[in-house]
Structure formats: C-alpha cells, structure tokens
Write a protein that holds these residues in place. Structure first.
Motif, mmCIF file in Angstrom:
data_model
loop_
_atom_site.group_PDB
_atom_site.id
_atom_site.type_symbol
_atom_site.label_atom_id
_atom_site.label_comp_id
_atom_site.label_asym_id
_atom_site.label_seq_id
_atom_site.Cartn_x
_atom_site.Cartn_y
_atom_site.Cartn_z
ATOM 1 N N PHE A 13 26.970 39.012 -22.543
ATOM 2 C CA PHE A 13 27.503 38.329 -21.808
ATOM 3 C C PHE A 13 27.513 36.730 -21.894
ATOM 4 O O PHE A 13 27.830 35.797 -21.007
ATOM 5 N N THR A 14 26.613 36.154 -22.904
ATOM 6 C CA THR A 14 26.597 35.154 -23.324
ATOM 7 C C THR A 14 27.962 34.204 -23.555
ATOM 8 O O THR A 14 28.515 35.043 -24.436
ATOM 9 N N VAL A 47 33.459 34.667 -14.095
ATOM 10 C CA VAL A 47 32.343 33.816 -13.560
ATOM 11 C C VAL A 47 31.336 33.181 -14.468
ATOM 12 O O VAL A 47 31.090 33.934 -15.615
ATOM 13 N N TYR A 48 30.959 31.989 -14.408
ATOM 14 C CA TYR A 48 30.146 31.278 -15.380
ATOM 15 C C TYR A 48 28.793 31.002 -14.752
ATOM 16 O O TYR A 48 29.149 30.269 -13.404
ATOM 17 N N PHE A 49 27.867 30.896 -15.218
ATOM 18 C CA PHE A 49 26.492 30.547 -14.550
ATOM 19 C C PHE A 49 25.251 30.358 -15.530
ATOM 20 O O PHE A 49 25.614 30.821 -16.991
ATOM 21 N N THR A 50 24.400 29.636 -15.310
ATOM 22 C CA THR A 50 23.077 29.412 -16.169
ATOM 23 C C THR A 50 22.116 30.265 -15.827
ATOM 24 O O THR A 50 21.690 30.377 -14.619
ATOM 25 N N TYR A 51 21.713 31.149 -16.953
ATOM 26 C CA TYR A 51 20.621 31.966 -16.743
ATOM 27 C C TYR A 51 19.441 31.801 -17.834
ATOM 28 O O TYR A 51 19.805 31.811 -18.912
ATOM 29 N N LYS A 52 18.434 31.479 -17.544
ATOM 30 C CA LYS A 52 17.356 30.840 -18.594
ATOM 31 C C LYS A 52 17.718 29.988 -19.456
ATOM 32 O O LYS A 52 17.718 30.261 -20.689
ATOM 33 N N LYS A 53 18.552 28.854 -19.087
ATOM 34 C CA LYS A 53 18.990 27.854 -19.928
ATOM 35 C C LYS A 53 20.022 28.193 -20.978
ATOM 36 O O LYS A 53 20.317 27.610 -21.787
ATOM 37 N N THR A 56 16.145 27.155 -9.970
ATOM 38 C CA THR A 56 16.822 26.041 -10.623
ATOM 39 C C THR A 56 18.434 26.409 -10.246
ATOM 40 O O THR A 56 18.627 27.477 -10.152
ATOM 41 N N ASP A 57 19.387 25.460 -9.757
ATOM 42 C CA ASP A 57 20.579 25.647 -9.808
ATOM 43 C C ASP A 57 21.442 26.319 -10.795
ATOM 44 O O ASP A 57 21.289 25.806 -11.870
ATOM 45 N N PRO A 58 21.893 27.419 -10.554
ATOM 46 C CA PRO A 58 22.387 28.090 -11.917
ATOM 47 C C PRO A 58 23.911 27.597 -12.254
ATOM 48 O O PRO A 58 24.491 28.319 -13.023
ATOM 49 N N ASN A 59 24.476 26.514 -11.524
ATOM 50 C CA ASN A 59 25.686 26.079 -11.923
ATOM 51 C C ASN A 59 26.759 27.067 -11.825
ATOM 52 O O ASN A 59 27.493 27.353 -12.948
ATOM 53 N N ARG A 98 22.646 33.973 -7.480
ATOM 54 C CA ARG A 98 21.473 33.443 -7.114
ATOM 55 C C ARG A 98 20.056 34.331 -7.164
ATOM 56 O O ARG A 98 19.185 33.781 -7.446
ATOM 57 N N LEU A 99 20.177 35.525 -6.683
ATOM 58 C CA LEU A 99 19.090 36.489 -6.796
ATOM 59 C C LEU A 99 18.695 36.699 -8.103
ATOM 60 O O LEU A 99 17.529 36.851 -8.428
ATOM 61 N N LEU A 100 19.612 36.886 -8.936
ATOM 62 C CA LEU A 100 19.422 37.172 -10.569
ATOM 63 C C LEU A 100 18.634 35.746 -11.150
ATOM 64 O O LEU A 100 17.778 36.310 -11.990
#
Length: 201
Positions: free
Chosen positions: A135-136, A83-89, A51-54, A42-44
């Motif tokens: 990491f993509t 761990v998976y999340f969305t960063y800058k789409k 927006t929610d990083p999912n 969340r901080l990153l």
C-alpha cells in the motif's frame, strides 16, 4: 502533490473494467462511508494523539471547504476512490473501484483499514509492516502528473487568467536558461497549460 478532485488513481494500480463492477452489499450512506474512512485512518495512525495523517480522499466528487468529498452530488461515471495518508512518515494509498457506487468503494477501503488495525492489535508488528508493503504510494517512472499539480493550482481555481499567471511564474523558475531549470520541466509545464486550456475553455 495528491489531488482530491478529480480522482488521482495510484500509479501502477490496475483499474477494474467497467463491465466487471458489481453491486455492493454495504448498507451505508455516502456521508457515513466518507467519515468511516477518516475515523479508521486516524485510529490506525494513533487516534487523537497522533500527528495529522494528512488524509486525502480522491474521487470525482466535488469538495467541501475542508477538502473532503461533498455529499449530495450526482454519482460520477467513475466510482473509483483513492485514499492517501501518512503512516509512520510514509505515504500510503488505498484504492477501490470494484463496486458500482462510490460510497461502497469508500466503505470497502474503510473496512480494509479496520482489518489492518486488527492486525496491529492482535498480530505482531512485523505482520502489519508486511501487510502495508503493497500500500506504499510510489510514483511510477514516467507517470504523467495532472495539469493542476504541475501548474500548482487547486481544484477551486477555474479562471484561465489566474492559471496563466501561475504558469508564467513557474515558467520563469523552470526555464532552461535559469539555474535549476530544464527543458523537461518546461515541456511538462507547457503540456499542463495546454491541458488546462483544453479543459476549461
């Protein structure tokens, strides 16, 4: 679709051999390590205004109602964490199975994300983008999807009747005789049903 349970390891990432895993030096509980990952992501991604990083923490530990791993369970044979999340789409993935304990693998990922946040703060933007290249999360060609993803049911669904019902609904959509259907889609769907029946019967 990324699954939180069971463990969905990123395609193309090598696994650590069981005999090469080590004891970690982290002094952290499972709950704290899990929460550290959520906080660091969340901080990153911009803190509470982002927006929610999912975030999806994928392990072989059962889930809480909010989809995060549940503390207090027996340690799984496979301590891997992804761990998976969305960063800058973009969909990002971090994975670790170097350590013998699942909480140590989670803490290693949290510390890695914390270090990348340091690059964002003290480095230049292009350094962070270059660091993120590896990491993509990209699906590998020909990767076999988990049967739950193919049929479209979550880990809480364990009833074969409900699974077969969802299978029939999807089969009607993907049948080769229908517009948009194909033999490949039906083959994958049939293999997923067979895997589900084998696992749950």
């Amino acid at each position: 679709m990324t699954t939180a349970y069971p463990l969905q390891w990123p395609a193309g990432r090598p696994r650590t051999d069981r005999y090469r895993r080590e004891n970690g030096k982290f002094d952290v509980t499972f709950t704290r390590a899990r929460d550290n990952i959520v906080d660091e992501v969340r901080l990153l991604c911009g803190g509470r205004w982002a927006t929610d990083p999912n975030i999806v923490i994928s392990t072989n530990i059962g889930l809480r109602r909010d989809g995060l791993p549940l503390a207090g369970q027996r340690a799984p044979d496979d301590p891997g964490v992804a761990v998976y999340f969305t960063y800058k789409k973009r969909q990002m993935s971090f994975a670790c199975d170097r350590w013998l304990k699942i909480e140590h693998n989670m803490q290693a990922i949290a510390k890695t994300i914390e270090a990348l946040r340091g690059i964002a703060r003290w480095g230049t933007g292009d350094m962070l983008e270059a660091a993120f290249t590896g990491f993509t999360a990209l699906p590998s060609p020909g990767a076999v999807r988990h049967w739950r993803e193919v049929i479209g049911v979550g880990p809480e669904v364990r009833d074969l009747t409900a699974i077969r019902s969802e299978y029939r609904r999807r089969a009607a959509q993907h049948h080769p005789d229908r517009a948009g259907g194909s033999h490949d889609a039906m083959t994958e769907l049939n293999a997923a049903l067979a895997a589900a029946e084998k696992e749950l019967s």
